[in-house]
Design an enzyme around this catalytic site. Structure first.
Site, PDB file in Angstrom:
ATOM      1  N   ASN A   1      25.235   3.368  43.853  1.00 26.13           N
ATOM      2  CA  ASN A   1      23.875   3.237  44.403  1.00 26.13           C
ATOM      3  C   ASN A   1      23.455   1.780  44.248  1.00 26.13           C
ATOM      4  O   ASN A   1      23.126   1.334  43.155  1.00 26.13           O
ATOM      5  CB  ASN A   1      22.947   4.183  43.616  1.00 26.13           C
ATOM      6  CG  ASN A   1      21.486   4.016  44.003  1.00 26.13           C
ATOM      7  OD1 ASN A   1      21.172   3.365  45.012  1.00 26.13           O
ATOM      8  ND2 ASN A   1      20.596   4.594  43.214  1.00 26.13           N
TER       9      ASN A   1
ATOM     10  N   HIS B   1      15.675  10.325  44.265  1.00 23.56           N
ATOM     11  CA  HIS B   1      15.975   9.447  43.120  1.00 23.56           C
ATOM     12  C   HIS B   1      14.700   9.222  42.309  1.00 23.56           C
ATOM     13  O   HIS B   1      13.608   9.133  42.884  1.00 23.56           O
ATOM     14  CB  HIS B   1      16.540   8.119  43.636  1.00 23.56           C
ATOM     15  CG  HIS B   1      17.093   7.275  42.532  1.00 23.56           C
ATOM     16  ND1 HIS B   1      16.288   6.514  41.721  1.00 23.56           N
ATOM     17  CD2 HIS B   1      18.355   7.112  42.083  1.00 23.56           C
ATOM     18  CE1 HIS B   1      17.053   5.908  40.821  1.00 23.56           C
ATOM     19  NE2 HIS B   1      18.303   6.251  41.018  1.00 23.56           N
TER      20      HIS B   1
ATOM     21  N   SER C   1      23.101   4.202  33.446  1.00 29.74           N
ATOM     22  CA  SER C   1      23.874   3.242  32.657  1.00 29.74           C
ATOM     23  C   SER C   1      25.339   3.623  32.475  1.00 29.74           C
ATOM     24  O   SER C   1      25.912   3.434  31.407  1.00 29.74           O
ATOM     25  CB  SER C   1      23.209   2.999  31.299  1.00 29.74           C
ATOM     26  OG  SER C   1      21.908   2.458  31.481  1.00 29.74           O
TER      27      SER C   1
END
Ligand code: PGA
Length: 253
Positions: A10, A96, A214
């Site tokens: 993304n 999102h 992450s």
């Protein structure tokens, strides 16, 4: 049940057209010959067509980061499912947390977007996840349940075959704080159980659930080793060919 791992990059609001072409060329060479994993990239709208042309003949899929639910008309600033199809998208990311947080998306608008995408034959990466506050208040499962019920409202078994779920704890996005593999697995298992209740065991076993927040070459393997984690939605580490291709090659790490 064997589910094909699925890694998506993304790119968020990063990369000009020139930079996008450069990155995708590097990715194609870094990923040649790779098997047993599905890969897609999600550039900004402005680069979709150029990236689609670069990806011609490669096995890397193309995803958009958002869409609107109407087909066309007076909706300034929006992009329709048909337009995404035309520029070669296979997938679209919907719901999102940055869209929910900064652009007012709700479970209801997420649901409308998902339905519109599926109608045009786009597959959906449907994002859900709790904030730090919600986790600390012990509301993670309640919230996940609400997001799943609201986002998937009205979808039948057949439509579910074109859905990928991305579990992205908001506190882990862009913060360098990944959920531990056990923390992520706990939620992934809960999501699968919820899908079994809403649909069937078969559907719940078929659906791929990505983890996002992450993800790096250092932590991907531990996450992917969990039985209910079937892939990753990668932000920051997808902006460089080196780190993204290492993540894609997690089996070799
Ligand atoms: P991150 O973003 O990998 O930079 O944390 C993930 C995402 O938001 O999809």
């Amino acid at each position: 049940m064997e589910r094909l791992p699925f890694i998506t990059g993304n790119w968020k609001m990063n990369k000009t057209v020139g930079e996008a072409i450069h990155l995708v060329r590097e990715l194609k060479s870094a990923m040649s010959g790779i098997k047993g994993v599905e890969v897609a990239v999600a550039p900004p709208f402005t680069s979709l067509y150029a990236v689609h042309q670069e990806l011609e003949g490669s096995s890397i899929g193309l995803a958009a980061q958002n869409l609107y639910w109407e087909e066309k008309g007076a909706f300034t600033g929006e992009v329709s499912p048909l337009m995404l199809k035309e520029v070669g998208c296979h997938y679209v990311i919907v719901g999102h947390s940055e869209r929910r947080q900064f652009f007012g998306e709700t479970d209801e608008t997420v649901n409308r977007r998902i339905k519109a995408a599926l109608t045009q034959g786009l597959k959906v990466i449907f994002c859900i996840g709790e904030t730090l506050g919600e986790r600390e208040e012990g509301k993670t499962f309640l919230l996940i349940e609400k997001q799943i019920e609201g986002g998937l409202r009205g979808l039948g078994d057949q439509e579910m075959r074109n859905i990928v779920i991305a579990y992205e704890p908001v506190w882990a996005i862009g913060t360098g704080k990944t959920a531990t593999p056990e923390q992520a697995e706990e939620v992934h298992r809960f999501i699968r159980e919820k899908l079994e209740k809403l649909y069937s065991q078969k559907i719940s076993e078929e659906i791929r659930i990505q983890y996002g927040g992450s993800v790096t070459p250092e932590n991907v393997k531990g996450l992917m080793n969990q039985p209910n984690i079937d892939g990753a939605l990668v932000g920051g580490a997808s902006l460089k060919a080196d780190s993204f291709s290492k993540i894609v090659r997690f089996k070799e790490l």
